[in-house]
Design an enzyme around this catalytic site. Structure first.
Site, PDB file in Angstrom:
ATOM      1  N   ARG A 120       2.278 -10.202  -2.322  1.00 54.56           N
ATOM      2  CA  ARG A 120       3.017  -9.549  -3.413  1.00 54.56           C
ATOM      3  C   ARG A 120       4.477  -9.325  -3.024  1.00 54.56           C
ATOM      4  O   ARG A 120       5.390  -9.530  -3.823  1.00 54.56           O
ATOM      5  CB  ARG A 120       2.330  -8.208  -3.741  1.00 54.56           C
ATOM      6  CG  ARG A 120       3.038  -7.412  -4.828  1.00 54.56           C
ATOM      7  CD  ARG A 120       2.216  -6.186  -5.244  1.00 54.56           C
ATOM      8  NE  ARG A 120       2.884  -5.461  -6.330  1.00 54.56           N
ATOM      9  CZ  ARG A 120       3.189  -4.169  -6.274  1.00 54.56           C
ATOM     10  NH1 ARG A 120       2.905  -3.461  -5.204  1.00 54.56           N
ATOM     11  NH2 ARG A 120       3.790  -3.579  -7.295  1.00 54.56           N
ATOM     12  N   HIS A 165       7.670 -10.645  -5.033  1.00 53.44           N
ATOM     13  CA  HIS A 165       8.690  -9.722  -5.555  1.00 53.44           C
ATOM     14  C   HIS A 165      10.057 -10.007  -4.944  1.00 53.44           C
ATOM     15  O   HIS A 165      11.082  -9.776  -5.586  1.00 53.44           O
ATOM     16  CB  HIS A 165       8.276  -8.267  -5.301  1.00 53.44           C
ATOM     17  CG  HIS A 165       7.237  -7.783  -6.263  1.00 53.44           C
ATOM     18  ND1 HIS A 165       7.229  -6.505  -6.792  1.00 53.44           N
ATOM     19  CD2 HIS A 165       6.168  -8.412  -6.808  1.00 53.44           C
ATOM     20  CE1 HIS A 165       6.204  -6.370  -7.616  1.00 53.44           C
ATOM     21  NE2 HIS A 165       5.533  -7.508  -7.632  1.00 53.44           N
ATOM     22  N   ASN A 221       8.646  -2.123  -8.054  1.00 54.43           N
ATOM     23  CA  ASN A 221       8.212  -2.349  -6.671  1.00 54.43           C
ATOM     24  C   ASN A 221       7.342  -1.209  -6.139  1.00 54.43           C
ATOM     25  O   ASN A 221       7.072  -1.149  -4.929  1.00 54.43           O
ATOM     26  CB  ASN A 221       9.434  -2.555  -5.760  1.00 54.43           C
ATOM     27  CG  ASN A 221       9.965  -3.984  -5.852  1.00 54.43           C
ATOM     28  OD1 ASN A 221       9.206  -4.900  -6.129  1.00 54.43           O
ATOM     29  ND2 ASN A 221      11.254  -4.147  -5.626  1.00 54.43           N
ATOM     30  N   HIS A 278      -4.376 -13.043  -7.307  1.00 52.35           N
ATOM     31  CA  HIS A 278      -5.139 -11.820  -7.538  1.00 52.35           C
ATOM     32  C   HIS A 278      -6.611 -11.982  -7.178  1.00 52.35           C
ATOM     33  O   HIS A 278      -7.405 -11.086  -7.429  1.00 52.35           O
ATOM     34  CB  HIS A 278      -4.981 -11.368  -8.999  1.00 52.35           C
ATOM     35  CG  HIS A 278      -3.603 -10.821  -9.295  1.00 52.35           C
ATOM     36  ND1 HIS A 278      -3.141 -10.605 -10.574  1.00 52.35           N
ATOM     37  CD2 HIS A 278      -2.597 -10.449  -8.457  1.00 52.35           C
ATOM     38  CE1 HIS A 278      -1.895 -10.121 -10.509  1.00 52.35           C
ATOM     39  NE2 HIS A 278      -1.539 -10.026  -9.244  1.00 52.35           N
TER      40      HIS A 278
END
Ligand SMILES: *[C@@H]1O[C@H](CO)[C@@H](O)[C@H](O)[C@H]1NC(C)=O
Length: 322
Positions: free
Chosen positions: A61, A65, A90, A187
């Protein structure tokens, strides 16, 4: 120069450029300047993940990001009062200590040579591999950026975005709808805090009822995890029901059964433009892995910085150089 050597040289250059390069980056970038960089990073990632498997999705992740905001330039790592790290989008990012540890190991062997952005890209790959996911070569040679501003995070994909918005956001980074579906498959590991989905469980769109697309068994389970419509004190649910820490195509099977936790995940199975890919990935983990690794290489090339962009090799990952 002899014609024969000239054409051999040209041939080799073509191989080098076409073979493993993605624009400014290439596989083996540090082969002479820091030959052990990959094993040094892997050691850090392995050390931390062996005691906390949830750091694997956290690192994936974090890389995502990072790349989505100002490109893959480690801007997400910078500390300060209103840096990207502090932005709402975030919230809950973890694993910064893994990157700091890897950077320390790498600096110890080859000081001032390897960017934090490259370390993060390698760590994301290693995190997938350590979760029994596929491996791939990571082109390297990114430089670190000097800008990290919280308001830049506004355009990061959100779990409440519609599919159209998600497709637009990916397109703005040069990523396709196929990349969106493949990368959402990340995911297959990890979890989401109640605050990102509890609105689906009780009073969806002010109807007084739950989101009708949610599988009724999953609904009851998620209501148990998140007893209220709100924050629920950091309680969280697995994004891939029944297979939280395992890399597989179960995530896509769950989408087809209405078991997605995030509305943005469930939307992938509902829309005709993405449903056939969800079907493909649900029935073939090989095609999911193949698409995922290709999309990861593309993602890791978004907005790569060079010297011309003012990029640098940061000495400490959490601060720009003085
Ligand atoms: C709900 O989920 C369960 C378990 O994943 C599955 O067996 C069932 O078919 C799903 N129901 C629907 C309507 O898809």
């Amino acid at each position: 120069m002899d014609r024969k050597y000239e054409s051999l040289l040209l041939f080799l250059i073509v191989i080098m450029v076409v073979g493993k390069a993605q624009g400014a980056t290439r596989v083996g970038f540090y082969a002479s300047t820091c030959p052990n960089v990959e094993s040094l990073v892997r050691s850090s990632v392995q050390f931390f993940i062996s005691s906390d498997a949830s750091l694997a999705p956290a690192l994936l992740r974090m890389h995502f990001h990072d790349c989505f905001v100002q490109g893959c330039d480690a801007s997400v790592l910078i500390e300060g009062s209103s840096t990207e790290k502090t932005a709402g989008g975030n919230t809950g990012l973890r694993g910064f200590n893994v990157i700091m540890d890897a950077k320390a190991r790498v600096e110890g062997m080859c000081p001032g040579v390897v960017s934090c952005a490259d370390i993060l890209a390698l760590a994301a790959r290693d995190a997938v591999v350590l979760s029994n996911g596929p491996s791939w070569d990571v082109p390297l040679g990114r430089l670190d950026g000097r800008r990290s501003v919280a308001s830049d995070v506004a355009n990061i994909p959100s779990p409440t975005d519609s599919l159209d918005i998600l497709i637009q956001k990916f397109a703005s980074r040069g990523l396709t709808t196929r990349d969106l579906v493949a990368l959402s498959g990340g995911h297959t590991i990890g979890q989401a805090d109640c605050q990102f989905f509890s609105y689906r469980l009780y009073n969806y769109k002010a109807t007084g009822m739950a989101d009708p697309t949610l599988n009724s068994t999953s609904l009851r389970q998620l209501q148990n995890i998140c007893p209220g419509n709100g924050n629920n004190n950091g309680r969280a649910a697995a994004l891939d029901k029944g297979s939280r820490n395992r890399w597989d195509s179960r995530y896509f099977q769950n989408l087809l059964a209405g078991n997605a936790v995030l509305e943005s995940d469930q939307a992938l199975a509902a829309d005709p433009s993405t449903r056939s890919l969800v079907n493909t990935f649900a029935t073939s983990s090989d095609s999911f892995d193949d698409a995922f690794t290709r999309s990861m290489v593309k993602l890791a090339h978004v907005g790569v910085k060079t010297r011309a962009h003012g990029g640098e090799i940061r000495r400490m990952c959490s601060f720009v150089n003085f």
